[in-house]
Design a protein around this motif. Structure first.
Motif, PDB file in Angstrom:
ATOM      1  N   ALA A   1       0.809  -1.216   0.000  1.00 33.69           N
ATOM      2  CA  ALA A   1       0.000   0.000   0.000  1.00 33.69           C
ATOM      3  C   ALA A   1       0.847   1.274   0.000  1.00 33.69           C
ATOM      4  CB  ALA A   1      -0.941   0.005   1.202  1.00 33.69           C
ATOM      5  N   THR A   2       1.965   1.265   0.725  1.00 33.19           N
ATOM      6  CA  THR A   2       2.762   2.491   0.828  1.00 33.19           C
ATOM      7  C   THR A   2       3.692   2.693  -0.354  1.00 33.19           C
ATOM      8  OG1 THR A   2       4.377   1.347   2.191  1.00 33.19           O
ATOM      9  CG2 THR A   2       2.678   2.588   3.341  1.00 33.19           C
ATOM     10  N   GLY A   3       4.087   1.603  -1.016  1.00 32.98           N
ATOM     11  CA  GLY A   3       4.961   1.730  -2.183  1.00 32.98           C
ATOM     12  C   GLY A   3       6.032   0.664  -2.202  1.00 32.98           C
ATOM     13  N   VAL A   4       6.305   0.176  -3.386  1.00 33.54           N
ATOM     14  CA  VAL A   4       7.298  -0.877  -3.585  1.00 33.54           C
ATOM     15  C   VAL A   4       8.332  -0.357  -4.573  1.00 33.54           C
ATOM     16  CG1 VAL A   4       7.665  -3.227  -4.431  1.00 33.54           C
ATOM     17  CG2 VAL A   4       5.559  -2.670  -3.183  1.00 33.54           C
ATOM     18  N   LYS A   5       9.604  -0.568  -4.266  1.00 33.10           N
ATOM     19  CA  LYS A   5      10.664  -0.120  -5.174  1.00 33.10           C
ATOM     20  C   LYS A   5      10.849  -1.159  -6.278  1.00 33.10           C
ATOM     21  CE  LYS A   5      15.424   1.475  -5.322  1.00 33.10           C
ATOM     22  NZ  LYS A   5      15.326   2.774  -5.888  1.00 33.10           N
ATOM     23  N   LEU A   6      10.511  -0.758  -7.517  1.00 33.36           N
ATOM     24  CA  LEU A   6      10.689  -1.607  -8.693  1.00 33.36           C
ATOM     25  C   LEU A   6      11.886  -1.098  -9.475  1.00 33.36           C
ATOM     26  CD1 LEU A   6       6.950  -1.856  -9.815  1.00 33.36           C
ATOM     27  CD2 LEU A   6       8.231  -3.431  -8.347  1.00 33.36           C
ATOM     28  N   ASN A   7      12.280  -1.823 -10.513  1.00 40.11           N
ATOM     29  CA  ASN A   7      13.454  -1.383 -11.276  1.00 40.11           C
ATOM     30  C   ASN A   7      13.209  -0.076 -12.028  1.00 40.11           C
ATOM     31  OD1 ASN A   7      11.780  -2.350 -13.246  1.00 40.11           O
ATOM     32  ND2 ASN A   7      13.223  -3.819 -14.097  1.00 40.11           N
ATOM     33  N   ASP A   8      11.937   0.344 -12.178  1.00 38.72           N
ATOM     34  CA  ASP A   8      11.643   1.637 -12.806  1.00 38.72           C
ATOM     35  C   ASP A   8      11.145   2.661 -11.791  1.00 38.72           C
ATOM     36  OD1 ASP A   8       9.288   0.264 -12.407  1.00 38.72           O
ATOM     37  OD2 ASP A   8       8.454   0.656 -14.385  1.00 38.72           O
ATOM     38  N   GLY A   9      11.509   2.470 -10.517  1.00 36.75           N
ATOM     39  CA  GLY A   9      11.192   3.459  -9.484  1.00 36.75           C
ATOM     40  C   GLY A   9      10.128   2.983  -8.505  1.00 36.75           C
ATOM     41  N   MET A  10       9.863   3.818  -7.503  1.00 35.06           N
ATOM     42  CA  MET A  10       8.864   3.507  -6.472  1.00 35.06           C
ATOM     43  C   MET A  10       7.460   3.577  -7.067  1.00 35.06           C
ATOM     44  SD  MET A  10       9.910   2.723  -3.435  1.00 35.06           S
ATOM     45  CE  MET A  10       8.714   3.062  -2.184  1.00 35.06           C
ATOM     46  N   THR A  11       6.616   2.665  -6.613  1.00 34.01           N
ATOM     47  CA  THR A  11       5.213   2.743  -6.997  1.00 34.01           C
ATOM     48  C   THR A  11       4.526   3.794  -6.137  1.00 34.01           C
ATOM     49  OG1 THR A  11       4.578   0.998  -5.447  1.00 34.01           O
ATOM     50  CG2 THR A  11       5.151   0.322  -7.700  1.00 34.01           C
ATOM     51  N   ARG A  12       3.455   4.357  -6.671  1.00 32.96           N
ATOM     52  CA  ARG A  12       2.677   5.326  -5.905  1.00 32.96           C
ATOM     53  C   ARG A  12       1.896   4.601  -4.810  1.00 32.96           C
ATOM     54  NH1 ARG A  12       0.002   8.702 -10.908  1.00 32.96           N
ATOM     55  NH2 ARG A  12       1.924   9.641 -11.645  1.00 32.96           N
TER      56      ARG A  12
ATOM     57  N   VAL B   1       2.764 -25.583  -0.772  1.00 36.03           N
ATOM     58  CA  VAL B   1       2.781 -24.116  -0.689  1.00 36.03           C
ATOM     59  C   VAL B   1       1.343 -23.606  -0.704  1.00 36.03           C
ATOM     60  CG1 VAL B   1       3.579 -21.979  -1.770  1.00 36.03           C
ATOM     61  CG2 VAL B   1       4.978 -24.047  -1.940  1.00 36.03           C
ATOM     62  N   SER B   2       0.988 -22.848   0.331  1.00 28.93           N
ATOM     63  CA  SER B   2      -0.364 -22.296   0.399  1.00 28.93           C
ATOM     64  C   SER B   2      -0.479 -21.089  -0.529  1.00 28.93           C
ATOM     65  CB  SER B   2      -0.683 -21.882   1.838  1.00 28.93           C
ATOM     66  OG  SER B   2       0.210 -20.869   2.244  1.00 28.93           O
ATOM     67  N   ASP B   3      -1.697 -20.649  -0.741  1.00 27.91           N
ATOM     68  CA  ASP B   3      -1.920 -19.415  -1.500  1.00 27.91           C
ATOM     69  C   ASP B   3      -2.971 -18.598  -0.775  1.00 27.91           C
ATOM     70  OD1 ASP B   3      -4.689 -19.933  -2.739  1.00 27.91           O
ATOM     71  OD2 ASP B   3      -3.578 -21.683  -3.439  1.00 27.91           O
ATOM     72  N   SER B   4      -3.091 -17.342  -1.155  1.00 31.37           N
ATOM     73  CA  SER B   4      -4.067 -16.452  -0.526  1.00 31.37           C
ATOM     74  C   SER B   4      -4.463 -15.372  -1.524  1.00 31.37           C
ATOM     75  CB  SER B   4      -3.484 -15.842   0.753  1.00 31.37           C
ATOM     76  OG  SER B   4      -2.274 -15.168   0.473  1.00 31.37           O
ATOM     77  N   TRP B   5      -5.433 -14.564  -1.131  1.00 25.58           N
ATOM     78  CA  TRP B   5      -5.967 -13.530  -2.021  1.00 25.58           C
ATOM     79  C   TRP B   5      -5.801 -12.140  -1.419  1.00 25.58           C
ATOM     80  CZ3 TRP B   5      -8.064 -14.082  -6.898  1.00 25.58           C
ATOM     81  CH2 TRP B   5      -8.258 -15.401  -7.328  1.00 25.58           C
ATOM     82  N   LEU B   6      -5.509 -11.190  -2.292  1.00 22.41           N
ATOM     83  CA  LEU B   6      -5.425  -9.779  -1.937  1.00 22.41           C
ATOM     84  C   LEU B   6      -6.356  -8.995  -2.852  1.00 22.41           C
ATOM     85  CD1 LEU B   6      -1.528  -9.404  -1.941  1.00 22.41           C
ATOM     86  CD2 LEU B   6      -2.981  -9.620   0.093  1.00 22.41           C
ATOM     87  N   GLU B   7      -6.793  -7.852  -2.373  1.00 23.11           N
ATOM     88  CA  GLU B   7      -7.419  -6.860  -3.257  1.00 23.11           C
ATOM     89  C   GLU B   7      -6.454  -5.689  -3.319  1.00 23.11           C
ATOM     90  OE1 GLU B   7     -11.407  -4.127  -3.902  1.00 23.11           O
ATOM     91  OE2 GLU B   7     -11.406  -5.638  -2.313  1.00 23.11           O
ATOM     92  N   LEU B   8      -6.015  -5.363  -4.521  1.00 18.55           N
ATOM     93  CA  LEU B   8      -5.083  -4.255  -4.728  1.00 18.55           C
ATOM     94  C   LEU B   8      -5.715  -3.235  -5.661  1.00 18.55           C
ATOM     95  CD1 LEU B   8      -1.623  -6.003  -5.255  1.00 18.55           C
ATOM     96  CD2 LEU B   8      -2.234  -4.457  -3.416  1.00 18.55           C
ATOM     97  N   SER B   9      -5.574  -1.967  -5.328  1.00 16.03           N
ATOM     98  CA  SER B   9      -6.067  -0.878  -6.171  1.00 16.03           C
ATOM     99  C   SER B   9      -4.919   0.087  -6.423  1.00 16.03           C
ATOM    100  CB  SER B   9      -7.221  -0.141  -5.486  1.00 16.03           C
ATOM    101  OG  SER B   9      -8.280  -1.034  -5.207  1.00 16.03           O
ATOM    102  N   ILE B  10      -4.698   0.403  -7.687  1.00 12.19           N
ATOM    103  CA  ILE B  10      -3.601   1.308  -8.059  1.00 12.19           C
ATOM    104  C   ILE B  10      -4.136   2.411  -8.962  1.00 12.19           C
ATOM    105  CG2 ILE B  10      -1.810  -0.458  -7.807  1.00 12.19           C
ATOM    106  CD1 ILE B  10      -1.819  -0.759 -10.875  1.00 12.19           C
ATOM    107  N   ARG B  11      -3.367   3.512  -9.042  1.00 11.51           N
ATOM    108  CA  ARG B  11      -3.731   4.645  -9.893  1.00 11.51           C
ATOM    109  C   ARG B  11      -2.709   4.881 -10.995  1.00 11.51           C
ATOM    110  NH1 ARG B  11      -6.027   9.498  -6.052  1.00 11.51           N
ATOM    111  NH2 ARG B  11      -8.172   8.801  -6.128  1.00 11.51           N
ATOM    112  N   GLU B  12      -1.821   3.941 -11.194  1.00  8.16           N
ATOM    113  CA  GLU B  12      -0.855   4.057 -12.281  1.00  8.16           C
ATOM    114  C   GLU B  12      -0.945   2.802 -13.113  1.00  8.16           C
ATOM    115  OE1 GLU B  12       3.144   4.362 -10.682  1.00  8.16           O
ATOM    116  OE2 GLU B  12       2.506   3.369  -8.865  1.00  8.16           O
ATOM    117  N   GLY B  13      -0.203   2.731 -14.188  1.00  8.72           N
ATOM    118  CA  GLY B  13      -0.349   1.590 -15.072  1.00  8.72           C
ATOM    119  C   GLY B  13       0.959   1.164 -15.705  1.00  8.72           C
TER     120      GLY B  13
END
Length: 195
Positions: free
Chosen positions: A89-100, A125-137
């Motif tokens: 939610a706060t931001g993840v550093k990717l190879n093209d910069g931080m996410t919003r 290996v278990s799995d689980s579900w998230l709901e993610l909402s972003i404003r960039e693409g």
């Protein structure tokens, strides 16, 4: 008025009408001359794809400058803890910069259609579900975000873009509608002052 098509894109279908390699495309599901896709969805992702016959509306939907929320249900490998969800939610550093900043939360397994082919299941290996909402693409952004925090995406379903949803649409189904044009005016950058 502008016209839109809300399409529930199945898994392994291209977000375009033609393909030189013979893969399934939108043309396998509809004929829509004059319509263009407003924000692509990866070949191996599912869910809401919006098409419109109006170029201005296409830009308003697809361009991140307009800050439309795009909501996804994400099946991940493993069980992310609260700190990991907060990091998404706060931001993840990717190879093209931080996410919003985004919206992220754990959710119970949603009621969805069966995917063809089904998700690979690993008994250890278990799995689980998230709901993610972003404003960039950015390209494959959700998949890169979850992989970056150690929980690879197994299945990705876009359920909404702004006010539009896939509610009531099975994979391969679509709904046509007319919408009023309310283009947001972008504020110009203030003039630069000379030193």
């Amino acid at each position: 008025m502008a016209n839109i098509i809300l399409f529930n894109k199945p898994f392994n279908v291209l977000s375009q009408f033609t393909d030189d390699d013979g893969r399934p495309t939108l043309a396998n599901y509809m004929t829509a001359p004059g319509y263009r896709v407003a924000g692509r969805l990866d070949y191996n992702s599912e869910g809401l794809l919006i098409l419109t016959d109006d170029g201005r509306l296409q830009q308003q939907i697809a361009n991140p400058v307009h800050k439309n929320w795009k909501n996804y249900l994400v099946q991940v490998e493993g069980e992310p803890d609260t700190a990991t969800v907060e990091q998404l939610a706060t931001g993840v550093k990717l190879n093209d910069g931080m996410t919003r900043p985004a919206k992220a939360r754990k959710v119970a397994q949603p009621v969805l259609w069966d995917r063809d082919p089904p998700i690979r299941v690993r008994k250890t290996v278990s799995d689980s579900w998230l709901e993610l909402s972003i404003r960039e693409g950015r390209n494959r952004q959700i998949r890169r975000m979850t992989a970056n925090v150690g929980f690879p995406t197994l299945r990705l379903v876009r359920i909404a873009v702004g006010e539009w949803t896939i509610e009531g649409l099975q994979p391969g189904q679509y709904r046509e509608m007319s919408v009023p044009m309310t283009i947001r005016r972008m504020k110009p950058n203030p003039p630069q002052r000379k030193p």
